[in-house]
Design an enzyme around this catalytic site. Structure first.
Site, PDB file in Angstrom:
ATOM      1  N   HIS A 203       0.822  -1.085   0.390  1.00 41.03           N
ATOM      2  CA  HIS A 203      -0.097   0.301   0.081  1.00 41.03           C
ATOM      3  C   HIS A 203       0.923   1.093  -0.582  1.00 41.03           C
ATOM      4  O   HIS A 203       0.481   2.502  -0.841  1.00 41.03           O
ATOM      5  CB  HIS A 203      -1.206   0.101   1.324  1.00 41.03           C
ATOM      6  CG  HIS A 203      -2.038   1.382   1.436  1.00 41.03           C
ATOM      7  ND1 HIS A 203      -3.237   1.470   1.144  1.00 41.03           N
ATOM      8  CD2 HIS A 203      -1.582   2.600   1.823  1.00 41.03           C
ATOM      9  CE1 HIS A 203      -3.943   2.277   0.952  1.00 41.03           C
ATOM     10  NE2 HIS A 203      -2.688   3.064   1.632  1.00 41.03           N
ATOM     11  N   GLU A 204       1.198   1.536   0.777  1.00 42.81           N
ATOM     12  CA  GLU A 204       2.866   1.972   0.857  1.00 42.81           C
ATOM     13  C   GLU A 204       3.704   2.953   0.518  1.00 42.81           C
ATOM     14  O   GLU A 204       3.615   3.646  -0.797  1.00 42.81           O
ATOM     15  CB  GLU A 204       3.459   2.676   2.517  1.00 42.81           C
ATOM     16  CG  GLU A 204       2.838   2.137   3.293  1.00 42.81           C
ATOM     17  CD  GLU A 204       1.126   3.624   3.250  1.00 42.81           C
ATOM     18  OE1 GLU A 204       1.770   4.196   3.437  1.00 42.81           O
ATOM     19  OE2 GLU A 204       0.711   3.145   4.317  1.00 42.81           O
TER      20      GLU A 204
END
Length: 869
Positions: free
Chosen positions: A306-307
């Site tokens: 996600h990051e």
């Protein structure tokens, strides 16, 4: 946009309709940090270009910054040329169209306990700037639509702060006099202030590398505190998988030659996507099979993805204003869900995502803190980092993909990236790109999804002409939440259905509901049933609730014939809910219970190919938190007792089958993740049912795993004893505690367990956890472990005298002073009080009034006002 600081001081809402571009561009920023023992000197140089020629003043935001000097170009400003009040700096007159502003200020990270801006913890200086933390570091307009190139110099004592990190590329590193050193970092890509990051301290680095598709070598560095080095291999592998997946799926390659991650225990967020310097809560980096469960390993893999994916959907393209937060978060959640689905079991991942959304986001949407995915106003933006923004936002994007099909969605996504790279964009612009060449879907009508709050309800009714083989499906939609004028507008809703013709043959279609009421006609339906059996919203094709005319007998057939994991899960949970409600209202339906038990017995015995994670879901009686928001007139103690009774009933009736299945899967439970994870998930479910059935023969087997080298099995042993009051419960508690008391990340599992169990003098027991020598008062993880476990797993929180509510209210007031972000989010546990029966409802109102009378942070004040509104 209205000035944030000014409005907050007057308790006024920031409104989307008031957005206007900033009057200046800030193309370049130079930050010079001189780290001293008790303070940090911050010298900021900002280049301004005036865009609004009619303006002759400048307003910048700042909190807890002591200003020493301000220069406009080379001229020192006299105090009559600027003023500082209400957390803002006002400079006027400004007659130049281009100029450089230099501010020399001082901040004190050691005295900053907010975990926002720049703070020091465990001797490590860290930053957290999203959403509005940069203003605690330097004066700035601090809004996401101002993109600047940053150059950063950091100077510090080399012994105390040997590692000095910031965004971008390291361009210089020098030793200085008096045991000090300096570094200079330069980020070649423009970014908003919320993506600025700095870390300084004693950290050890584990190195690796990744070769991109264009054969560029990227250096990977993960920085951890001493002793944690052995726990980062899983995270490095997860990052490399993410980088490769984004290249293969969306042709998005990493754009720098360096990628740094720092793991910090005292970090409020799960993780932060700062350009090339991701900062993570240690819990989401440090992992191996002995310290981390299967579920956590997959979550870590997903959060790292996600990051990383934010590098393009969030960093290279950011959101124009905070009302567009779901543009980066909802889109990136969708991307990390797809990543995990491609790496693991897509059907199970979809089931898990749908399950979480319905448990958390539906609850949020049904209460007073309900809000649209694109809100119209806010007081504290930190309060809008919610499941609605993230998970519901991802579901809306998934619906777009369903409506336009995968190839068209991918083309639209690529066009969005190429069009808005390096810019601050809006949700409208994203939707327009996805639907750019679509003639079937009305853009503006689809965007209603972003404007409505509440969970829509869709109703189905069948009309069957067996002779003509014509099936008509009457469909209607309604949003019962009437507080939002957009809620009366019809939504575009994709409905995946399956029409069962017989036990092995079905027709799969996608209906697209566009109006409040529609009738769909399907011809040549050669069904062998008296009426065609239909399953709706297969694969959870829209984030809504629905009602059907499906009979109980038909639901049992769906369990037998359906292949869609979500539909199987949804069908059986609906049956469980009916059974629970019947018992709660003292109208138990023994016939339904027995038929379900017979069906489950058949599934366990005869369906040898069933996915074991799915079987675990099928056999799991809903928990209190899963069922609470689904019931009207909640008596929590009665709900807990009903769930316990059903676990006893099903565990007793299915004991033979459960024991046989336990033997069958035992040989696979020691396999290394991701292998064996389905077996380990099922084993916890079987243990729980057998323990609730009072089968003594299972206790020693479960206890033997508490000291296992598999955290999944160790934690499962803890979990299943939570509601079993016996001497063995204290035994396993002590074994786990003594083994892990020096590992704070793992020990949070013990705090969670201890807060969950019900014993005499319960609040005294909870208070002992806060006073435990291993309780870390600065750790958001430990605080959340205790509070969340007590309110979601411990029925004594709902003591009829209200003492549990009052105890938690006092904790809210205590910790709101040091961590308002965690507390304001936690406060939402009271948001469903209107569904409760008295005396619970009356007791909750009493403690909410008690909380409200105290001095609260703006974050918590906004939430409690919404709850009591």
């Amino acid at each position: 946009m209205l000035n944030v600081s000014d409005n907050k001081n007057n308790n006024q809402y920031i409104k989307l309709e008031d957005y206007k571009p900033f009057d200046y561009e800030i193309p370049n920023i130079f930050l010079d940090f001189i780290i001293e023992d008790k303070r940090v000197i911050v010298k900021t140089e900002l280049e301004f270009i005036k865009k609004n020629i009619n303006i002759n003043s400048l307003i910048l935001d700042g909190i807890d910054i002591f200003v020493e000097k301000i220069y406009l170009d080379e001229s020192l400003l006299e105090e009559n040329n600027y003023s500082i009040q209400k957390n803002r700096l006002l400079i006027k007159p400004i007659l130049k169209e281009t100029f450089t502003l230099k501010i020399v200020g001082t901040i004190k990270p050691k005295e900053n306990f907010s975990l926002l801006g720049m703070y020091e913890s465990n001797g490590i200086i860290t930053t957290q700037c999203e959403a509005e933390g940069f203003r605690r570091i330097s004066y700035h307009s601090d809004r996401p639509d101002i993109l600047s190139k940053y150059k950063v110099r950091i100077e510090a004592n080399k012994e105390d702060f040997p590692v000095l990190l910031s965004n971008g590329n390291l361009v210089k590193a020098n030793d200085l006099k008096h045991r000090r050193h300096e570094v200079i970092w330069e980020d070649p890509y423009p970014k908003p202030s919320y993506l600025f990051a700095l870390v300084a301290g004693k950290l050890n680095c584990i190195k690796d590398n990744f070769n991109t598709k264009s054969n560029k070598k990227v250096e990977i560095n993960i920085y951890v505190e001493k002793g944690d080095e052995k726990y980062v291999k899983h995270s490095i592998n997860s990052l490399k998988k993410s980088m490769k997946w984004d290249e293969e799926k969306y042709n998005l390659e990493y754009d720098l030659s360096l990628f740094n991650i720092v793991a910090i225990r005292h970090f409020n967020m799960g993780a932060m996507e700062n350009k090339s310097l991701n900062i993570f809560n240690s819990k989401l980096i440090l992992a191996n099979k002995e310290t981390t469960t299967d579920e956590e390993l997959e979550r870590i893999e997903g959060v790292i993805a996600h990051e990383y994916f934010h590098n393009w959907t969030g960093n290279r393209i950011t959101c124009r204003d905070w009302f567009q937060l779901s543009l980066k978060e909802g889109l990136t959640v969708f991307r990390d869900q797809e990543f995990t689905s491609d790496l693991h079991n897509r059907s199970i991942k979809r089931l898990e995502d749908a399950k979480f959304l319905r448990k958390a986001q539906f609850r949020e949407d049904s209460g007073p803190t309900s809000h649209p995915v694109r809100p119209e106003k806010y007081l504290e933006i930190d309060n809008f980092y919610t499941t609605t923004i993230y998970e519901k936002g991802a579901e809306i994007i998934r619906m777009l993909k369903t409506l336009v099909k995968e190839e068209n969605f991918n083309n639209g996504f690529s066009n969005f990236i190429s069009t808005y790279d390096g810019k601050a964009a809006t949700i409208d612009q994203f939707v327009n790109k996805i639907l750019e060449n679509n003639k079937e879907i009305n853009n503006e009508k689809f965007k209603t999804w972003y404007k409505q709050n509440g969970t829509p309800l869709v109703k189905f009714k069948r009309k069957w002409d067996k002779e003509k083989q014509i099936l008509k499906i009457q469909v209607s939609q309604i949003n019962s939440n009437k507080k939002n004028l957009y809620n009366d507008l019809p939504l575009i809703i994709p409905i995946n259905i399956a029409i069962f013709l017989n036990s092995y043959e079905k027709i799969k279609k996608t209906l697209i509901l566009k109006e409040k009421e529609e009738e769909f006609t399907l011809e040549n339906i050669n069904s062998k049933f008296d009426s065609p059996i239909i399953s709706y919203f297969r694969n959870f094709s829209a984030p809504i609730k629905w009602e059907t005319d499906t009979t109980f007998a038909e639901k049992l057939l769906i369990l037998e014939f359906e292949t869609d994991y979500f539909t199987i899960y949804d069908t059986i949970k609906g049956i469980y809910k009916k059974i629970i409600c019947k018992r709660i209202y003292e109208e138990p339906d023994i016939n339904i219970e027995n038929k379900l038990i017979t069906t489950l017995r058949s599934i366990i015995r005869n369906n040898k190919s069933i996915n074991l994670s799915l079987l675990s879901e099928i056999l799991s009686i809903p928990t209190f938190s899963e069922i609470e928001s689904e019931i009207k007139k909640v008596d929590p103690l009665k709900v807990y007792k009903t769930i316990d009774d059903l676990n006893y009933l099903f565990g007793t009736k299915l004991k033979v089958e459960l024991l046989n299945k336990l033997k069958e899967i035992d040989k696979n439970i020691t396999k290394l993740w991701p292998e064996g994870k389905d077996e380990r998930k099922l084993i916890e479910t079987i243990w729980r049912l057998l323990l609730h059935s009072k089968y003594e023969g299972i206790k020693n087997k479960v206890i033997s795993y508490i000291d296992s080298n598999s955290m999944t099995l160790s934690k499962a042993a803890l979990n299943v004893f939570t509601r079993i009051n016996c001497p063995e419960r204290e035994l396993i508690s002590n074994i786990f505690f003594n083994k892990w008391k020096h590992n704070p990340v793992v020990l949070d599992n013990w705090f969670f367990f201890k807060a969950s169990i019900e014993i005499n003098n319960n609040q005294k027991n909870i208070e002992a956890l806060f006073k435990n020598e291993y309780f870390d008062v600065k750790s958001p993880n430990t605080l959340k472990s205790i509070l969340n476990a007590y309110v979601t797993r411990n029925s004594l929180f709902h003591s009829r005298d209200g003492s549990g509510y009052k105890y938690v209210a006092d904790k809210i007031l205590e910790y709101d002073k040091s961590n308002p972000i965690v507390i304001s989010r936690f406060l939402k546990i009271f948001s469903t009080f209107r569904q409760y029966e008295n005396p619970y409802k009356r007791n909750i109102i009493k403690v909410l009034d008690y909380i409200k009378k105290n001095k609260l942070s703006p974050n918590t004040r906004e939430i409690i006002d919404a709850i009591l509104n």
